[in-house]
Write an enzyme that holds these catalytic residues in place. Structure first.
Site, PDB file in Angstrom:
ATOM      1  N   HIS A  26       0.882  -1.178   0.000  1.00 29.22           N
ATOM      2  CA  HIS A  26       0.000   0.000   0.000  1.00 29.22           C
ATOM      3  C   HIS A  26       0.917   1.226   0.000  1.00 29.22           C
ATOM      4  O   HIS A  26       2.051   1.149   0.497  1.00 29.22           O
ATOM      5  CB  HIS A  26      -0.824  -0.056   1.302  1.00 29.22           C
ATOM      6  CG  HIS A  26      -1.868   0.992   1.437  1.00 29.22           C
ATOM      7  ND1 HIS A  26      -1.581   2.278   1.849  1.00 29.22           N
ATOM      8  CD2 HIS A  26      -3.212   0.953   1.251  1.00 29.22           C
ATOM      9  CE1 HIS A  26      -2.704   2.969   1.911  1.00 29.22           C
ATOM     10  NE2 HIS A  26      -3.720   2.189   1.549  1.00 29.22           N
ATOM     11  N   ASP A  73       3.227  -4.555   8.001  1.00 25.94           N
ATOM     12  CA  ASP A  73       2.026  -3.743   7.883  1.00 25.94           C
ATOM     13  C   ASP A  73       0.841  -4.689   8.064  1.00 25.94           C
ATOM     14  O   ASP A  73       0.514  -5.462   7.160  1.00 25.94           O
ATOM     15  CB  ASP A  73       2.020  -3.080   6.500  1.00 25.94           C
ATOM     16  CG  ASP A  73       0.712  -2.376   6.197  1.00 25.94           C
ATOM     17  OD1 ASP A  73      -0.255  -2.540   6.961  1.00 25.94           O
ATOM     18  OD2 ASP A  73       0.640  -1.681   5.165  1.00 25.94           O
ATOM     19  N   GLN A  76      -4.399  -4.860   7.104  1.00 19.42           N
ATOM     20  CA  GLN A  76      -5.477  -5.664   6.518  1.00 19.42           C
ATOM     21  C   GLN A  76      -5.616  -7.038   7.154  1.00 19.42           C
ATOM     22  O   GLN A  76      -6.425  -7.835   6.697  1.00 19.42           O
ATOM     23  CB  GLN A  76      -5.259  -5.832   5.011  1.00 19.42           C
ATOM     24  CG  GLN A  76      -5.531  -4.582   4.208  1.00 19.42           C
ATOM     25  CD  GLN A  76      -6.947  -4.053   4.355  1.00 19.42           C
ATOM     26  OE1 GLN A  76      -7.861  -4.775   4.767  1.00 19.42           O
ATOM     27  NE2 GLN A  76      -7.123  -2.795   4.065  1.00 19.42           N
ATOM     28  N   LYS A  92      -9.933  -0.265  11.158  1.00 20.76           N
ATOM     29  CA  LYS A  92     -10.194  -1.445  10.319  1.00 20.76           C
ATOM     30  C   LYS A  92     -10.515  -2.659  11.196  1.00 20.76           C
ATOM     31  O   LYS A  92     -10.776  -3.745  10.691  1.00 20.76           O
ATOM     32  CB  LYS A  92      -8.976  -1.732   9.437  1.00 20.76           C
ATOM     33  CG  LYS A  92      -8.713  -0.640   8.400  1.00 20.76           C
ATOM     34  CD  LYS A  92      -7.588  -1.013   7.504  1.00 20.76           C
ATOM     35  CE  LYS A  92      -7.004   0.142   6.744  1.00 20.76           C
ATOM     36  NZ  LYS A  92      -7.810   0.635   5.629  1.00 20.76           N
ATOM     37  N   CYS A 105      -4.703   2.615  -3.626  1.00 21.47           N
ATOM     38  CA  CYS A 105      -3.407   3.085  -3.083  1.00 21.47           C
ATOM     39  C   CYS A 105      -2.302   2.060  -3.322  1.00 21.47           C
ATOM     40  O   CYS A 105      -1.423   1.875  -2.472  1.00 21.47           O
ATOM     41  CB  CYS A 105      -3.504   3.423  -1.598  1.00 21.47           C
ATOM     42  SG  CYS A 105      -4.598   4.756  -1.226  1.00 21.47           S
TER      43      CYS A 105
HETATM   44  C1  LIG Z   1      -2.321  -2.629   3.674  1.00 26.28           C
HETATM   45  C2  LIG Z   1      -2.590  -1.247   4.191  1.00 26.28           C
HETATM   46  N1  LIG Z   1      -1.595  -0.582   4.779  1.00 26.28           N
HETATM   47  C3  LIG Z   1      -1.771   0.644   5.283  1.00 26.28           C
HETATM   48  C4  LIG Z   1      -2.981   1.273   5.208  1.00 26.28           C
HETATM   49  C5  LIG Z   1      -3.143   2.641   5.795  1.00 26.28           C
HETATM   50  O1  LIG Z   1      -3.978   2.587   6.909  1.00 26.28           O
HETATM   51  P1  LIG Z   1      -4.468   3.925   7.612  1.00 26.28           P
HETATM   52  O2  LIG Z   1      -5.151   4.728   6.545  1.00 26.28           O
HETATM   53  O3  LIG Z   1      -5.393   3.448   8.664  1.00 26.28           O
HETATM   54  O4  LIG Z   1      -3.266   4.603   8.147  1.00 26.28           O
HETATM   55  C6  LIG Z   1      -4.048   0.641   4.576  1.00 26.28           C
HETATM   56  C7  LIG Z   1      -5.342   1.301   4.423  1.00 26.28           C
HETATM   57  O5  LIG Z   1      -6.181   0.932   3.662  1.00 26.28           O
HETATM   58  C8  LIG Z   1      -3.847  -0.666   4.072  1.00 26.28           C
HETATM   59  O6  LIG Z   1      -4.838  -1.330   3.487  1.00 26.28           O
END
Ligand SMILES: Cc1ncc(COP(=O)(O)O)c(C=O)c1O
Length: 396
Positions: free
Chosen positions: A116, A194, A197, A220, A357
């Protein structure tokens, strides 16, 4: 899992909505909303500073929230820093490692093609400040991580840090994070996961995975927005000072110097997300009350069910697997993804279309946009049937 929607007031306000966008953000259970409301109504004050009972009480609740969230990830509370969310946690990790001399000119960083932008752009920004080389481990023909090539890159280059997603937010692909962390250790690289998800869908045991750093977002995980976790092992925390300064993170400040607090407080400068962290803990408690295994099994069954139905649609190209984690990504060469999402939206079916993204990943997949269904614990086979029926009509 039959009656789970009744725990989420959103579905009482929108009886006919089919919500299939939990990867973007999950709906909130009543117990979590009540916890936040109750805390603001009855117990609110700032933490860590007051000498009066209400402040002591909320400080205790805030630190109890840290314990609950730590336990959820099988971590030690001293290793849990509350941040604004995954993006903030990853940015903070990079700044911390950079400030503490863990990243130098000439260093190599290993990411994956699944990342992402939250786990790519901050590294590209670092590349503007430092002369570093970024490698992206590729995906294979089955749209999984090419683990052999990941290992080759670790062997071939002096990788200092490797950062990777647990589950792809675009395809739902599960990455072998335990193996990747093991390989990182073997090659003396720091591992950052990360877990944005995965945290709501899979039991994450940071001690079993043996990663150095992990990031996740409460919103999430059925929790509030603007709060997340940055887990850093105690072993690493002992070597780090905080990249952010301000109140609450210091013991003593002099005219020309300061003395930092112990971790994790030194990483939480200023007023932290007090009530949000308490709400985050309530969301963790709620997930535990349903049962992580039960949620996992339910979502696995639904993902397979959705996959099998979608496969029958003419000309569909699916970028996920039956075993993807709560996400199915697909595309119709003869239709605009955004237009399909809008038409579904008009029928009260909430799904997302676009690039999620993950621009480099879509480039690898050879598409400019696609459609994503993403599941939460409250979804049902009826939701999938409704979405499938509507999709069939739209593309006919
Ligand atoms: C895999 C992944 N990493 C990071 C993020 C960023 O998360 P946040 O917007 O809660 O900081 C997302 C958000 O959709 C995501 O799907």
């Amino acid at each position: 899992m039959k009656n789970i929607k009744k725990d989420f007031p959103f579905f009482q306000h929108h009886e006919n909505i089919v919500y299939l966008d939990s990867a973007a953000s999950a709906q909130k259970p009543q117990v979590m909303i009540d916890c936040i409301k109750h805390t603001y109504e009855t117990s609110y004050a700032n933490v860590h500073r007051g000498s009066f009972p209400v402040s002591d009480n909320i400080t205790e609740k805030y630190e109890q929230a840290r314990k609950t969230v730590a336990k959820f990830f099988h971590a030690n509370p001293r290793e849990v820093i509350f941040t604004k969310g995954t993006t903030d946690s990853i940015n903070m990790s990079i700044r911390t490692l950079e400030d503490n001399g863990f990243i130098k000119d000439g260093d190599h960083i290993l990411l994956t093609e699944f990342e992402h932008h939250s786990n790519l752009v901050p590294w590209l920004q670092l590349q503007k400040r430092k002369n570093i080389k970024i490698h992206l481990a590729p995906i294979n023909d089955q749209q999984e991580l090419d683990i052999k090539e990941y290992e080759n890159l670790l062997k071939k280059h002096p990788i200092k840090i490797t950062a990777f997603t647990h589950v792809s937010n675009t395809t739902g692909t599960l990455l072998p994070i335990k193996k990747m962390s093991e390989l990182a250790k073997k090659h003396n690289a720091i591992s950052i996961i990360d877990a944005a998800q995965s945290a709501a869908h899979i039991d994450i045991d940071v001690k079993d995975i043996q990663c150095d750093i992990l990031a996740a977002s409460a919103h999430k995980m059925y929790g509030p927005t603007s709060v997340g976790i940055l887990y850093i092992t105690e072993e690493l925390l002992k070597k780090l000072s905080s990249p952010v300064g301000g109140g609450s993170m210091v013991n003593q400040v002099f005219r020309d110097s300061f003395e930092e607090q112990e971790y994790p407080q030194n990483f939480e400068a200023g007023t932290p997300p007090i009530v949000e962290a308490i709400g985050f803990a309530a969301a963790c408690d709620y997930i535990n009350s349903i049962g992580k295994t039960k949620i996992y099994e339910h979502e696995k069954e639904l993902t397979e069910y959705a996959y099998i139905l979608l496969e029958t649609l003419p000309n569909i190209k699916i970028f996920s697997h039956k075993k993807s984690v709560g996400i199915i990504n697909f595309f119709f060469p003869d239709h605009m993804s955004i237009q399909i999402a809008e038409e579904l939206g008009e029928r009260n079916i909430c799904i997302r279309a676009g690039r999620f993204c993950t621009h480099p990943l879509l480039e690898t997949l050879g598409i400019s946009s696609s459609i994503r269904i993403s599941l939460g614990m409250y979804n049902t086979k009826e939701d999938i049937d409704t979405a499938y029926q509507a999709l069939s009509e739209i593309i006919a």
